[in-house]
Scaffold this active site. Structure first.
Site, PDB file in Angstrom:
ATOM      1  N   GLY A 134       0.830  -1.206   0.000  1.00 40.98           N
ATOM      2  CA  GLY A 134       0.000   0.000   0.000  1.00 40.98           C
ATOM      3  C   GLY A 134       0.857   1.245   0.000  1.00 40.98           C
ATOM      4  O   GLY A 134       2.059   1.211   0.281  1.00 40.98           O
ATOM      5  N   ASP A 164      -4.000   9.185  16.079  1.00 37.86           N
ATOM      6  CA  ASP A 164      -4.554   8.842  14.769  1.00 37.86           C
ATOM      7  C   ASP A 164      -5.212   7.467  14.823  1.00 37.86           C
ATOM      8  O   ASP A 164      -5.050   6.646  13.926  1.00 37.86           O
ATOM      9  CB  ASP A 164      -3.458   8.856  13.699  1.00 37.86           C
ATOM     10  CG  ASP A 164      -4.038   8.859  12.277  1.00 37.86           C
ATOM     11  OD1 ASP A 164      -5.222   9.205  12.125  1.00 37.86           O
ATOM     12  OD2 ASP A 164      -3.312   8.513  11.339  1.00 37.86           O
ATOM     13  N   GLY A 204       0.917   5.480   1.225  1.00 38.11           N
ATOM     14  CA  GLY A 204       0.326   6.490   2.091  1.00 38.11           C
ATOM     15  C   GLY A 204       0.882   7.859   1.785  1.00 38.11           C
ATOM     16  O   GLY A 204       1.725   8.044   0.901  1.00 38.11           O
ATOM     17  N   MET A 260       2.787   9.613   3.642  1.00 32.60           N
ATOM     18  CA  MET A 260       4.151   9.806   4.118  1.00 32.60           C
ATOM     19  C   MET A 260       5.099   8.706   3.652  1.00 32.60           C
ATOM     20  O   MET A 260       6.272   8.955   3.398  1.00 32.60           O
ATOM     21  CB  MET A 260       4.151   9.848   5.656  1.00 32.60           C
ATOM     22  CG  MET A 260       5.519  10.107   6.274  1.00 32.60           C
ATOM     23  SD  MET A 260       5.498  10.114   8.074  1.00 32.60           S
ATOM     24  CE  MET A 260       5.315   8.391   8.446  1.00 32.60           C
ATOM     25  N   ALA A 261       4.591   7.488   3.524  1.00 35.10           N
ATOM     26  CA  ALA A 261       5.473   6.360   3.240  1.00 35.10           C
ATOM     27  C   ALA A 261       4.741   5.309   2.425  1.00 35.10           C
ATOM     28  O   ALA A 261       3.511   5.276   2.365  1.00 35.10           O
ATOM     29  CB  ALA A 261       5.978   5.749   4.556  1.00 35.10           C
TER      30      ALA A 261
END
Length: 660
Positions: free
Chosen positions: A18, A134, A20, A22-23
């Protein structure tokens, strides 16, 4: 990152899991420990962003400090060619968001079981003064066994850290955002509890309580509107269970649970009959200090209360006087506000200038480290010990907070000291495949030696013996282990069995662990019940357990031999397979044992055989055909039966020459 790239010479990238903001996350295989892992790689376009780097490092720091079965473990942190990466535990399953979609409606007890695991993990983080900030179903993983693990501490923050960016900055996912964060306030442990309440709402109803076209509109709903009743969606939900949602999502933090543990304890009893008549939870107040709008009716009532004796001049002058007063009040408030902001900025600047950076004391002795920490106007807190393969005994492994972090004067710095090289509890490897065991042990630093021997019970390649006792504590790099490994069944050279009696042949077969079966024929040269021939022939090398066919003499044929029928019956014995999930050995190679094998006993009844003795024994790994020789007097019938695992799977007691 391309597939099959080997990161740091150790982690082979298999495929993407996957992407995201940020990463990016990849499935990889740890070539040293022979296990699948998840590799989180900071995006290349963000590697020069100091804020993103700090957030990435914060995730590594937070996760490595938290050890809990319901928190995804971080195994390794590193950098290669400017790429920052985390190596984490790989959880085979799905995130809670997808789990809800696939399994909704979820039984209430299962909802409780899942969330109780999440609460347990959050409590561990809070005990370390770490707020996740989060929490959402996408960051909660559910494996195939139903175990839950929290991941993504990318925006988690320790309460001891000071950052102006925390104020007036919305972090986390807006659907699970607490009212105080939506209002620009600081996230607290109770903010995490609010998010957990929203997650519980979604698990019970299949949807989030607030939705909208924009993130701002959703955040406003969190701040202004009460969470809808879950019982309006599903009236079967007990009031006590709804009360857990209501208390966790109370607008004012003081009306929420004091801790995740308290919420978990309340959740576990929510289906109890003792709470069947529990009243609906009502918080003390929903006032968060928002501006209230006075209804028009009240404004009109205020106007109507004016004195009737006032002349028109005074009525005309009042608005002007009020306007001037409002202007003065506005200026005064602006001045006060400016002074307040200025004072706040000065205090913050003063605090930041007084912050002290934790010194690097790694690999120092405790005494030297203490002196260095105290010289920096800090104090030594708790001291713990942990085995280490890289840091010498009685030397500092790390500090908490880590070196480089800025803290207040006199802040406590906890020390972790090496207790020496880590000892490993040696396992019992008997019966396991040598190849895989040797590879894993050598990766850990062991020296492994092999010696071979035959075995009647173990397949080739399986470990028979080990010279280190199971359970013994050893230091891997200082240990040599010798395994005795099976080469399979013993090889024998078949003797000449022709001319021997049936008893002599059976004794030889028993002594050498071979299987014999017989056929019969007339012979003018070989005496009755002695062997005429054998297959395989004498001198052949065979394994123990192999089959040998012997032809026995019936003696000379007489005049009445015509009254005897001789014929063959052909059978196909079905193979019974095993569960395919157990067909892979530890080194991914197949063996007869791992594929599955059937031990078959065949009994024959005719003029020369009875059911009292086994006619033939054989081991099969697939459906196998055999031929049975029958000798019957005319008009008589014979029989056979085939036995597997103690059960007769084939039989016929009416065998004649005519029906076969």
């Amino acid at each position: 990152m391309r597939e099959n790239y080997v990161l740091n010479g150790r982690y082979r990238i298999l495929h993407s899991l996957g992407e995201g903001g940020m990463a990016n996350v990849y499935l990889a295989h740890d070539l040293i420990l022979d296990r699948d892992v998840a590799v989180k790689l900071l995006r290349l376009d963000l590697r020069d962003d100091p804020k993103t780097n700090k957030r990435f490092q914060r995730e590594a720091l937070a996760a490595t400090e938290l050890v809990n079965p319901n928190i995804v473990s971080v195994y390794d942190v590193g950098e290669e060619n400017g790429m920052n990466y985390l190596v984490m535990e790989y959880v085979s399953g799905m995130d809670l968001k997808n789990y809800i979609k696939v399994n909704f409606p979820i039984p209430y007890q299962e909802v409780i079981n899942i969330l109780e695991q999440v609460l347990s993990a959050v409590q561990v983080a809070h005990d370390h003064d770490i707020i996740h900030r989060d929490l959402k179903p996408q960051n909660i993983l559910v494996d195939k066994n139903g175990q839950v693990k929290i991941t993504d501490f990318g925006i988690a923050i320790a309460l001891s850290e000071h950052s102006l960016t925390q104020t007036n900055t919305v972090l986390g996912s807006v659907h699970y955002l607490s009212p105080e964060q939506a209002h620009g306030g600081m996230a607290t442990k109770k903010s995490d509890i609010y998010s957990l309440g929203i997650i519980l709402y979604e698990m019970l109803t299949g949807k989030v309580p607030f939705d909208g076209e924009t993130a701002v509109s959703i955040a406003i709903k969190h701040y202004q509107e009460d969470v809808p009743s879950v019982r309006d969606v599903d009236p079967r939900i007990p009031q006590a269970l709804e009360n857990v949602v209501l208390k966790a999502t109370a607008k004012q933090p003081e009306n929420r649970y004091e801790s995740s543990q308290e919420m978990g304890e309340d959740l576990l009893t929510s289906l109890s009959d003792k709470r069947a008549n529990e009243p609906k939870f009502i918080p003390h107040s929903n006032d968060l200090g928002e501006t209230k709008v006075m209804p028009m009716a009240d404004i009109k009532n205020g106007i109507n209360q004016a004195s009737p004796d006032e002349d028109s001049e005074s009525k005309n002058k009042k608005p002007k006087t009020r306007k001037k007063k409002h202007q003065k009040l506005r200026y005064a408030l602006l001045v006060i506000g400016f002074l307040f902001v200025l004072m706040f900025g000065l205090i913050t600047w003063a605090n930041q200038t007084q912050m002290i950076e934790v010194p690097d004391v790694t690999e120092m002795s405790e005494q030297t480290a203490t002196r260095k920490i105290e010289a920096a106007s800090l104090t030594v807190g708790s001291v713990s010990h942990k085995p280490s393969n890289s840091v010498k005994k009685d030397r500092i492994i790390k500090t908490n907070p880590r070196y480089g972090f800025k803290v207040k004067k006199n802040h406590k710095v906890n020390l972790m000291i090496s207790s020496g090289v880590k000892k490993t509890t040696f396992r019992n490897y008997r019966g396991m495949q040598y190849k895989a065991v040797a590879r894993n042990l050598r990766a850990k630093g062991f020296t492994v030696i092999r010696q071979n021997n035959s075995s009647d019970s173990l397949s080739a390649g399986q470990i028979m013996e080990q010279d280190i006792a199971s359970g013994k504590k050893v230091v891997a790099k200082n240990t040599t282990v010798t395994f005795t490994v099976s080469t399979g069944q013993k090889q024998i050279t078949l003797e000449n069995l022709t001319g021997k009696t049936k008893k002599q042949i059976n004794d030889y077969a028993s002594e050498n662990s071979i299987n014999v079966y017989y056929s019969y024929e007339y012979s003018d040269t070989v005496d009755k019940n002695k062997a005429i021939s054998q297959d395989p022939i004498a001198g052949t090398t065979i394994k123990q357990g192999s089959n040998v066919k012997i032809s026995l003499s019936r003696g000379k044929q007489t005049d009445d031999s015509d009254s005897t029928d001789q014929f063959n019956v052909k059978l196909t014995i079905p193979f019974k397979g095993t569960d395919s999930s157990s067909s892979v050995t530890s080194d991914n190679s197949s063996s007869a044992e791992s594929i599955g094998e059937n031990i078959i006993y065949v009994y024959l009844k005719d003029s020369t055989h009875t059911y009292k003795t086994v006619y033939r024994q054989l081991t099969i790994t697939k459906s196998t055909s055999i031929t049975l020789p029958f000798t019957l007097k005319s008009g008589k019938s014979g029989g056979y039966k085939v036995v597997r695992d103690g059960q007769t799977i084939m039989s016929d007691n009416g065998v004649t020459k005519d029906n076969h």
